[in-house]
Design a protein around this motif. Structure first.
Motif, PDB file in Angstrom:
ATOM      1  N   LYS A  36      -0.228   1.543  13.632  1.00  0.00           N
ATOM      2  CA  LYS A  36      -1.532   2.166  13.346  1.00  0.00           C
ATOM      3  C   LYS A  36      -2.057   1.790  11.967  1.00  0.00           C
ATOM      4  O   LYS A  36      -3.139   2.211  11.576  1.00  0.00           O
ATOM      5  CB  LYS A  36      -1.385   3.697  13.385  1.00  0.00           C
ATOM      6  CG  LYS A  36      -1.161   4.253  14.779  1.00  0.00           C
ATOM      7  CD  LYS A  36      -0.823   5.721  14.713  1.00  0.00           C
ATOM      8  CE  LYS A  36      -2.052   6.588  14.527  1.00  0.00           C
ATOM      9  NZ  LYS A  36      -1.733   8.025  14.559  1.00  0.00           N
ATOM     10  N   ILE A  37      -1.248   1.016  11.242  1.00  0.00           N
ATOM     11  CA  ILE A  37      -1.591   0.752   9.840  1.00  0.00           C
ATOM     12  C   ILE A  37      -2.634  -0.360   9.712  1.00  0.00           C
ATOM     13  O   ILE A  37      -2.547  -1.396  10.372  1.00  0.00           O
ATOM     14  CB  ILE A  37      -0.326   0.337   9.045  1.00  0.00           C
ATOM     15  CG1 ILE A  37       0.576   1.549   8.813  1.00  0.00           C
ATOM     16  CG2 ILE A  37      -0.701  -0.313   7.715  1.00  0.00           C
ATOM     17  CD1 ILE A  37       0.123   2.487   7.722  1.00  0.00           C
ATOM     18  N   ILE A  38      -3.636  -0.122   8.864  1.00  0.00           N
ATOM     19  CA  ILE A  38      -4.518  -1.198   8.401  1.00  0.00           C
ATOM     20  C   ILE A  38      -4.532  -1.123   6.873  1.00  0.00           C
ATOM     21  O   ILE A  38      -4.969  -0.124   6.297  1.00  0.00           O
ATOM     22  CB  ILE A  38      -5.943  -1.077   8.964  1.00  0.00           C
ATOM     23  CG1 ILE A  38      -5.912  -1.049  10.512  1.00  0.00           C
ATOM     24  CG2 ILE A  38      -6.801  -2.238   8.469  1.00  0.00           C
ATOM     25  CD1 ILE A  38      -7.268  -0.818  11.163  1.00  0.00           C
TER      26      ILE A  38
ATOM     27  N   LYS B 164      -6.770   5.343  12.901  1.00  0.00           N
ATOM     28  CA  LYS B 164      -5.816   4.433  12.262  1.00  0.00           C
ATOM     29  C   LYS B 164      -5.456   4.935  10.864  1.00  0.00           C
ATOM     30  O   LYS B 164      -6.174   5.763  10.290  1.00  0.00           O
ATOM     31  CB  LYS B 164      -6.404   3.020  12.193  1.00  0.00           C
ATOM     32  CG  LYS B 164      -6.735   2.434  13.541  1.00  0.00           C
ATOM     33  CD  LYS B 164      -5.499   2.074  14.350  1.00  0.00           C
ATOM     34  CE  LYS B 164      -5.709   2.117  15.854  1.00  0.00           C
ATOM     35  NZ  LYS B 164      -6.817   1.327  16.349  1.00  0.00           N
ATOM     36  N   ILE B 165      -4.346   4.468  10.351  1.00  0.00           N
ATOM     37  CA  ILE B 165      -3.903   4.872   9.014  1.00  0.00           C
ATOM     38  C   ILE B 165      -4.230   3.731   8.049  1.00  0.00           C
ATOM     39  O   ILE B 165      -3.681   2.636   8.156  1.00  0.00           O
ATOM     40  CB  ILE B 165      -2.399   5.192   9.000  1.00  0.00           C
ATOM     41  CG1 ILE B 165      -2.084   6.273  10.038  1.00  0.00           C
ATOM     42  CG2 ILE B 165      -1.957   5.628   7.608  1.00  0.00           C
ATOM     43  CD1 ILE B 165      -2.850   7.574   9.842  1.00  0.00           C
ATOM     44  N   VAL B 166      -5.159   4.008   7.156  1.00  0.00           N
ATOM     45  CA  VAL B 166      -5.705   2.960   6.299  1.00  0.00           C
ATOM     46  C   VAL B 166      -5.313   3.236   4.848  1.00  0.00           C
ATOM     47  O   VAL B 166      -5.478   4.352   4.367  1.00  0.00           O
ATOM     48  CB  VAL B 166      -7.243   2.902   6.433  1.00  0.00           C
ATOM     49  CG1 VAL B 166      -7.820   1.773   5.578  1.00  0.00           C
ATOM     50  CG2 VAL B 166      -7.654   2.724   7.901  1.00  0.00           C
ATOM     51  N   PHE B 167      -4.768   2.224   4.188  1.00  0.00           N
ATOM     52  CA  PHE B 167      -4.457   2.417   2.774  1.00  0.00           C
ATOM     53  C   PHE B 167      -4.866   1.211   1.938  1.00  0.00           C
ATOM     54  O   PHE B 167      -4.961   0.099   2.451  1.00  0.00           O
ATOM     55  CB  PHE B 167      -2.971   2.755   2.578  1.00  0.00           C
ATOM     56  CG  PHE B 167      -2.020   1.585   2.654  1.00  0.00           C
ATOM     57  CD1 PHE B 167      -1.631   0.914   1.494  1.00  0.00           C
ATOM     58  CD2 PHE B 167      -1.504   1.161   3.869  1.00  0.00           C
ATOM     59  CE1 PHE B 167      -0.742  -0.156   1.545  1.00  0.00           C
ATOM     60  CE2 PHE B 167      -0.611   0.086   3.922  1.00  0.00           C
ATOM     61  CZ  PHE B 167      -0.235  -0.569   2.759  1.00  0.00           C
ATOM     62  N   THR B 168      -5.157   1.469   0.668  1.00  0.00           N
ATOM     63  CA  THR B 168      -5.414   0.377  -0.270  1.00  0.00           C
ATOM     64  C   THR B 168      -4.265   0.301  -1.258  1.00  0.00           C
ATOM     65  O   THR B 168      -3.609   1.304  -1.553  1.00  0.00           O
ATOM     66  CB  THR B 168      -6.727   0.565  -1.069  1.00  0.00           C
ATOM     67  OG1 THR B 168      -6.570   1.655  -1.992  1.00  0.00           O
ATOM     68  CG2 THR B 168      -7.903   0.842  -0.153  1.00  0.00           C
ATOM     69  N   TYR B 169      -4.042  -0.898  -1.752  1.00  0.00           N
ATOM     70  CA  TYR B 169      -3.008  -1.157  -2.747  1.00  0.00           C
ATOM     71  C   TYR B 169      -3.725  -1.891  -3.872  1.00  0.00           C
ATOM     72  O   TYR B 169      -4.247  -2.975  -3.657  1.00  0.00           O
ATOM     73  CB  TYR B 169      -1.929  -2.029  -2.108  1.00  0.00           C
ATOM     74  CG  TYR B 169      -0.755  -2.348  -3.012  1.00  0.00           C
ATOM     75  CD1 TYR B 169       0.444  -1.658  -2.901  1.00  0.00           C
ATOM     76  CD2 TYR B 169      -0.838  -3.361  -3.978  1.00  0.00           C
ATOM     77  CE1 TYR B 169       1.521  -1.945  -3.715  1.00  0.00           C
ATOM     78  CE2 TYR B 169       0.236  -3.652  -4.804  1.00  0.00           C
ATOM     79  CZ  TYR B 169       1.414  -2.948  -4.664  1.00  0.00           C
ATOM     80  OH  TYR B 169       2.483  -3.249  -5.483  1.00  0.00           O
ATOM     81  N   GLN B 170      -3.820  -1.282  -5.045  1.00  0.00           N
ATOM     82  CA  GLN B 170      -4.689  -1.861  -6.075  1.00  0.00           C
ATOM     83  C   GLN B 170      -4.078  -1.792  -7.468  1.00  0.00           C
ATOM     84  O   GLN B 170      -3.439  -0.812  -7.831  1.00  0.00           O
ATOM     85  CB  GLN B 170      -6.022  -1.085  -6.105  1.00  0.00           C
ATOM     86  CG  GLN B 170      -6.776  -1.101  -4.793  1.00  0.00           C
ATOM     87  CD  GLN B 170      -8.050  -0.256  -4.868  1.00  0.00           C
ATOM     88  OE1 GLN B 170      -8.100   0.843  -4.353  1.00  0.00           O
ATOM     89  NE2 GLN B 170      -9.073  -0.792  -5.510  1.00  0.00           N
ATOM     90  N   GLY B 171      -4.359  -2.823  -8.246  1.00  0.00           N
ATOM     91  CA  GLY B 171      -3.955  -2.830  -9.647  1.00  0.00           C
ATOM     92  C   GLY B 171      -4.948  -2.054 -10.499  1.00  0.00           C
ATOM     93  O   GLY B 171      -5.980  -1.584 -10.019  1.00  0.00           O
TER      94      GLY B 171
END
Ligand SMILES: Cc1ncc(C[n+]2csc(CCOP(=O)(O)OP(=O)(O)O)c2C)c(N)n1
Ligand code: SF4
Lengths: 350, 243
Positions: free
Chosen positions: B43-45, B86-93
């Protein structure tokens, strides 16, 4: 429901078309002269299960469209010149990532904040890429409210078909003028193929990645060549234009969008005075109808390009006829619109 | 025999490109462990940043999109709104989330988007070679603050987590670090909570992670760990800020 005659502005026609075409996501930021579009989208999109977001900026809006499109939805954003400048970052990424999207520019006077008068001075920006990198938008230019509806519906289909951003290039006049148009029967079957590339969660398949970064040696060149092949295919398939009294014409006028409406009036007046004028109107500005224009210009004495700019489409016209016919120009911008009388006078001096 | 430790399913078995001692790799792994434990891989985006972690999708085995520099939360908003299940996450500096993308960050948080953000604070712009970041601490030398960051020239470091915690749309903010095994475990717990919040539809969750960048700090891996523990935490105190 049967087809319906409707009285509406260009802005309203965009909204009708988007909903008819199955647009399910809209993000935008207020700017005149297109404010009716977000207002109407906010009212109607929710009731058909779509999403409306008033974004914090045009940058955010276009990047939301990027996300919605990556997730498989038909998505649109609209703005006017200064806002479209801000959107260029996202447009370049959308083109690079091969995402479908519809972008409307109701062009106003520039440069800078300019004014809110109709203008055609964003032609270069729209047709030559606009943002960074070697990419193209499909650019469609309506000249009436009916055509605004038709081309916006078509824009959604083309965006999906080619996985490419499509721009509707209008102007403040088109945005605001009210005309009758025909809204076809609802329940349109959306013909887009299954978006197997979209981000939907990697269930029973390997992960989908939406990317524009290609670091491996040769990979970005390969990606660019693939894009170029797609652009050649679009050039082959998607050229559109209108010819009005061009066959027996001595003088061929070339204009697009609402400018072409005024030129059409001038052609009629000239004809009534015994001067054989005709109009060639590109509808797809990219791909530009170069071959058709070249053929139409072949036996003419002179060409006259008329624009609400200081000569932007003019360059494509000159390239198309490649020195075979002399090309004259009449243009005003910054709020000035070449008037019918001025066009007639100019033709008489040729 | 009961298996108590194994390679995460959501993490690809490939060597990564991060420098020795870099914190990115640790956090990548924690995220995949959490995703496996919650059984949500399908389910991850994910939305990757522009920064050293831009090719996170080379390591993660689930759907992922790039975003232009700073726009990850606008892109994630678009994705989540059309696929709310859906399970949406961001990965950010820190440069991505707190400088060029501060508007997108603030507004996604304030709208209460039901998203999870993992925010890597390494006090520099890693990818471009160690320039000042919004989170560079006072007196810290970088390639663009050769005399050290000054409070009246560059201004003090931006405490994004504290700012975001003040917004009603935000349900959970915690600052952690990956400088010791104990802190790594705490970080993982916070990441898990941030994903659970999304599963429960609670709104915007953010986990800030103080992370080592030995390369741009001009330190050995050991010195870098020590610098997080002894210096960085003075400007960025660890712990739950909201939720
Ligand atoms: C519009 C734009 N401006 C600048 C850059 C160059 N750039 C790439 S990464 C980056 C900073 C990354 O720093 P940070 O977000 O802190 O992530 P880190 O590399 O430290 O993990 C910059 C400025 C870019 N790619 N796009
Ligand atoms: S430059 Fe810094 S953040 Fe980037 S990979 Fe190296 S250690 Fe990690």
């Amino acid at each position: 429901m049967n087809e319906k005659k409707k009285l509406s502005s260009g802005n309203e026609a965009i909204v009708h078309a988007a909903i008819y075409a199955g647009c399910k996501f809209y993000a935008g930021y207020p700017i005149t002269p297109q404010n009716e579009i977000p207002a109407l989208m906010s009212r109607h999109l929710g009731s058909i299960g779509g999403v409306f977001i008033q974004a914090e900026s045009e940058l955010a809006a276009i990047n939301m469209v990027f996300g919605a499109s990556a997730a498989g939805a038909r998505a649109m954003t609209t703005s006017s010149s200064p806002g479209i400048s801000l959107k260029q970052e996202g447009i370049s990424y959308i083109a690079g990532a091969e995402l479908p999207a519809v972008i409307v520019n109701m062009v106003r006077g520039g440069p800078g904040l300019g004014n809110i008068a109709p203008s055609q001075s964003d032609y270069f920006q729209a047709t030559k890429g606009g943002g960074h990198g070697d990419y193209r938008l499909i650019v469609l230019s309506p000249a009436s409210v009916q055509e605004t509806f038709d081309l916006t519906v078509k824009a959604f289909d083309l965006a999906d078909k080619y996985r490419n951003p499509v721009m509707i290039l209008g102007d403040g006049l088109l945005a605001q003028m009210i005309e009758q148009f025909i809204l076809p029967k609802q329940n349109r079957k959306i013909t887009n193929q299954k978006k197997t590339w979209a981000l939907t969660g990697a269930k029973n398949r390997s992960p989908n990645i939406i990317r524009t970064l290609f670091l491996k040696e040769g990979a970005l060149e390969e990606h660019n060549l693939m894009l170029q092949n797609k652009y050649r295919l679009i050039e082959k398939n998607e050229i559109s234009f209108e010819q009005y009294l061009t066959k027996d014409a001595d003088i061929l006028l070339v204009a697009y969008g609402t400018m072409a409406r005024i030129v059409k009036g001038a052609v009629d007046s000239l004809r009534s005075q015994g001067i054989k004028a005709g109009l060639f109107r590109p509808i797809s500005l990219w791909p530009f109808p170069s071959q058709a224009l070249k053929a139409a210009a072949n036996d003419k004495q002179k060409l006259l390009v008329v624009e609400m700019s200081y000569g932007q489409m003019l360059e494509d016209v000159k390239l198309s006829v490649a020195g075979n016919v002399s090309v004259e120009f009449l243009g005003r911008a910054g709020g000035g619109v070449p008037r019918e009388e001025a066009i007639i006078e100019k033709v008489k001096t040729l | 025999m009961k298996k108590i430790f194994s390679f995460p399913k959501s993490l690809k078995k490939v060597p990564n490109h991060y420098c020795p001692g870099c914190g990115h790799g640790i956090v990548h792994r924690l995220i995949t462990e959490v995703i496996d434990e919650l059984n949500i891989r399908e389910k991850i985006i994910a939305v990757a940043p522009v920064g050293c972690a831009v090719i996170a999708y080379d390591y993660w085995d689930f759907d992922c999109s790039e975003a232009a520099h700073g726009r990850a939360l606008a892109v994630a908003t678009g994705i989540k709104r059309v696929q709310p299940e859906k399970i949406v996450f961001t990965y950010q500096g820190d440069g991505d989330l707190a400088a060029i993308g501060i508007a997108e960050t603030l507004y996604a948080a304030n709208r209460g988007e039901n998203l999870t953000t993992i925010f890597i604070n390494n006090a520099v712009y890693g990818m471009t070679g160690g320039q000042m970041a919004p989170t560079t601490v006072l007196k810290q030398k970088t390639t663009t603050t050769p005399l050290g960051r000054g409070s009246n020239n560059e201004g003090p470091p931006l405490k994004v987590s504290e700012i975001l915690a003040g917004l009603d749309g935000v349900c959970f903010v915690e600052r952690n670090a990956v400088c010791s095994p104990a802190q790594v475990l705490k970080t993982k717990k916070a990441i898990k909570k941030a994903f659970e919040n999304q599963l429960e539809g609670k709104g915007f969750s953010l986990v800030e992670v103080l992370s080592m960048c030995p390369t741009c700090w001009g330190k050995s891996s050991e010195e870098a760990v020590k610098w997080v523990e002894e210096e960085m935490v003075k400007s960025f105190p660890l712990g739950r800020i909201k939720g």
